[in-house]
Design an enzyme around this catalytic site. Structure first.
Site, PDB file in Angstrom:
ATOM      1  CD  GLU A  93      34.461 -77.967 -32.388  1.00 15.16           C
ATOM      2  OE1 GLU A  93      33.763 -77.432 -31.493  1.00 15.16           O
ATOM      3  OE2 GLU A  93      34.048 -78.877 -33.130  1.00 15.16           O
ATOM      4  CB  SER A 361      74.702-124.681  -5.854  1.00 18.00           C
ATOM      5  OG  SER A 361      74.507-126.062  -6.033  1.00 18.00           O
TER       6      SER A 361
END
Length: 758
Positions: A93, A361
């Protein structure tokens, strides 16, 4: 001729460059200082696209996607970017990035020359100019191209940036702001989603592919690979071009990896969704939760390890899901929240902590607490564990113990600790389902129906609860019977990426006194008693710890859910194991499925923290109790004031005739209606007559005024009509009597029944 042409082109190029430079100089002088932000401002304003959940110490736990328009990771410093990526970026770039001052004049001249002769050049846009377009929407090029004014504006801003920003700051900001492909913004997002690694680990081939996307973000894999190969050649890495086409195709076709942080890999997805959905803060917000990352990690590992053990080939138990929650007793802070078994589950997104499941339970401690609080029994009271039939609107309710055996007369302490079902149902008869349901709601359990809807099955946990509410109800027992809400977020500890604090949701400090400290202490002592639970669980079980804990297990109908919920002096731990789709497990109970997980989490919590038995609150009586007929061993027992007894005898109970426990008909219940089915052989429709306890001396049966042979349990072939069954003593006195009716037989059926009875 060629030399003349080239010279003329160079002159034209110089003129273009000079004109652009003069224009830029004028624009640079006109650009206001406040028009371009500083590096610190850009860094501060950066927002990741995710919400980030932190533990109570600031350690990252989980990320959740918040911004669906773009995907951005955390801000990455230049030092955390691999040298290979930086080299690839510069080579592709901006080769003279470290030489120019924002505008590459040699590049501008080359571009002008190329435009003159209609040849392709790389262009003159520098990384600094591209960053200018990322910082200012007006300078950002359109999808097709940049206008002349945008080019000039980018150049002017680039010159301004180079005067005030360092080169490393320009490069760092560019790497975090630049779009790569689709919704991926910044190097953190592209590195983690495409390559499954952090930017510091990108190699030359991965770096070249990522940089190649900058020119053509949505290009096909073959085109990206072609450009990446050119970048690799510029880097002197041409050998990495081998097989690059296939690798690029693989990278762009496989599912994207989930973005993460360096310290967490999805430790608390369910909890994070719950916390962030409550307030919907802006993207990038970091919320400090009450969780402890180390404990959370341990709980996740323990759950998955245990489920893998239960699923071992050759002894698979058909169980794949589970959940864990850990609460600090004093503060209500949630310290661990594991919603599922993750990769082991076919429904990993379902949160087992908040899913409604049948309680089994686990509701029994609250039932016995209410009976003791209402002075209907004590921990030493004798309960009858023998067959019982209870008439309901839908027929007879006939509870059974887990092991299908009956223990006879036992104390309430043993009945609760050993989780016996029939004594619990007898206790609910005294308390009534309506009042018990009201108590459960006061504890925060999400019952949606009245107690009459559940009926006597509520004693055995037929109601649906969540692991969170159930564990918090047990925490109420640990806190002396006072129920209060839980805390999920640290107060005033939500902050954005830049550190700005946002007000966290206030803590729920509402407290409700459901049981007295005395009642809570007695029930806690009962479910902490390893001797009392030996009838069902033995001495050596996962429920026994080397420090003080109180715990209860539960298994729902058809083994669809099993639980282990209990507490120490400091922590409450709840565990659920089952299948998210409700499929039954195979031979997995609370003590074999959930209890081992509960035990391991408790051991971790107390690896350096003691848990001593709680001190008895004022007002309790500690009395030595003895039982006649060696029903249970003598022991010291706790009593509420005015309820103590030193001797528990069956003979004293038997004198309460008629209807005393020893002289009581347990089945059939009074007013029972028996419906005969003509399609079932009469011999298979026997009605059983039985007493509530051991067969009393001198007792006898009498049916419709006539003697009936048999002792404690007699099978009778039903005969249509209304009948009276009596239990009489040796003198012929009626000690108990029930009435029942047999329906559904025709005259022919009666004949067949008469013949069968003969």
């Amino acid at each position: 001729m060629r030399a003349v042409t080239e010279n003329r082109g160079w002159v034209v190029g110089r003129r273009v460059v000079l004109r652009v430079a003069l224009t830029l100089g004028w624009l640079l002088a006109a650009v206001p200082a406040h028009a371009v932000p500083s590096f610190d401002e850009v860094h501060r304003d950066w927002r990741a696209s995710d919400w980030i959940l932190l533990d109570r110490h600031g350690e990252p736990l989980q990320r959740l996607r918040a911004d669906m328009q773009a995907q951005r990771g955390d801000w990455v410093t230049l030092a955390d970017v691999s040298p290979a990526f930086r080299q690839a970026l510069i080579a592709s770039e901006d080769k003279r990035f470290y030489e120019h001052s924002g505008v590459d004049w040699r590049g501008v001249a080359a571009a002008a020359w190329g435009n003159l002769w209609h040849t392709r050049t790389r262009g003159a846009s520098t990384l600094t100019m591209q960053l200018a377009g990322l910082l200012d929407d007006d300078l950002r090029p359109s999808a097709r191209n940049r206008s002349i004014s945008q080019k000039i504006g980018q150049a002017a801003t680039a010159l301004w940036l180079e005067q005030r920003w360092r080169k490393d700051q320009i490069l760092e900001a560019y790497l975090n702001l630049v779009p790569f492909r689709g919704e991926l913004i910044g190097i953190s997002a592209v590195s983690q989603t495409l390559f499954g690694k952090f930017p510091s680990g990108l190699d030359a081939r991965e770096s070249a592919l990522a940089v190649a996307l900058l020119r053509a973000p949505n290009a096909p894999a073959a085109r990206v690979a072609q450009r990446a190969c050119g970048i690799l050649r510029d880097m002197g890495q041409a050998s990495n071009c081998n097989g690059l086409d296939g690798y690029a195709l693989l990278v762009f076709s496989r599912p994207a990896s989930v973005m993460t942080t360096r310290d967490a890999v999805g430790l608390a997805p369910h909890f994070a969704r719950r916390v962030f959905s409550a307030s919907r803060p802006p993207a990038g917000t970091r919320i400090v939760s009450t969780l402890d990352a180390k404990l959370q990690r341990m709980a996740v590992t323990t759950l998955r390890q245990t489920l893998r053990e239960l699923g071992t080939p050759g002894r698979s138990r058909n169980v794949q899901d589970g959940a864990i929650v850990v609460i600090d007793n004093a503060s209500g802070d949630i310290l661990a929240w594991v919603g599922s078994s993750g990769p082991l589950s076919a429904a990993a997104q379902v949160d087992g902590v908040t899913s409604l499941r049948q309680a089994g339970s686990t509701l029994k401690p609250f039932l016995y607490a209410q009976a003791i609080a209402e002075h209907r029994m004590t921990a030493a009271s004798l309960l009858d564990d023998s067959p019982i039939d209870l008439p309901t609107g839908g027929g007879l309710y006939i509870p059974q113990n887990y092991d299908r055996h009956f223990k006879g007369w036992i104390s309430a302490r043993t009945a609760l600790a050993s989780s016996l079902n029939v004594p619990a149902v007898r206790t609910l008869v005294m308390v009534t389902p309506r009042r018990f349901a009201q108590t459960l709601v006061s504890l925060g359990l999400p019952l949606t129906q009245s107690g009459d809807y559940y009926g006597y099955s509520l004693a055995l946990g037929s109601a649906d609860v969540t692991l969170l509410t159930l564990a918090n109800a047990y925490r109420a027992l640990a806190n002396g019977g006072t129920a209060s809400g839980v805390n999920e977020r640290m107060p005033d500890m939500a902050r954005t990426r830049g550190g700005d604090a946002t007000k966290a949701r206030g803590r729920d400090m509402t407290q409700t006194a459901v049981f007295s400290p005395q009642v809570s202490f007695i029930v806690s002592d009962m479910i902490a008693d390893r001797q009392a639970r030996t009838r069902t669980f033995g001495l050596d079980s996962p429920l026994s710890t080397r420090y003080w804990t109180a715990v209860k297990t539960g298994t729902s109908k058809d083994m669809r859910d099993n639980w282990a919920v209990g507490y120490s002096r400091h922590y409450t731990v709840g565990v659920w194991v089952g299948n998210a789709d409700g499929a039954p497990m195979w031979d997995v109970s609370g003590v074999s499925g959930a209890a081992p997980i509960w035990h391991r989490v408790m051991d971790y919590l107390h690896r350096r923290t003691a848990s001593l038995p709680p001190a008895p609150p004022p007002g309790l009586e500690h009395v030595a109790v003895q039982y006649s007929a060696h029903i249970e061993a003598a022991r010291d027992e706790w009593f509420l004031p005015g309820t103590s007894q030193r001797t528990m005898t069956l003979s004293a109970l038997a004198t309460k005739a008629p209807g005393g426990p020893l002289w009581r008909i347990a089945g059939p219940p009074d007013s029972t209606i028996v419906a005969l089915d003509p399609d079932i052989p009469p011999a298979n429709q026997r009605l059983w007559f039985q007493v509530a306890a051991a067969w009393p001396k001198g007792a006898a049966w009498r049916l419709d005024g006539k003697p009936l042979a048999g002792r404690a349990r007699v099978g009778w072939l039903p005969w249509p009509g209304r009948h009276t069954l009596e239990l009489v003593d040796a003198a012929g006195a009626v000690r108990d009597r029930v009435h029942f009716e047999v329906r559904g037989a025709t005259l022919d059926d009666g004949k067949r029944m008469r013949n069968a009875s003969r």
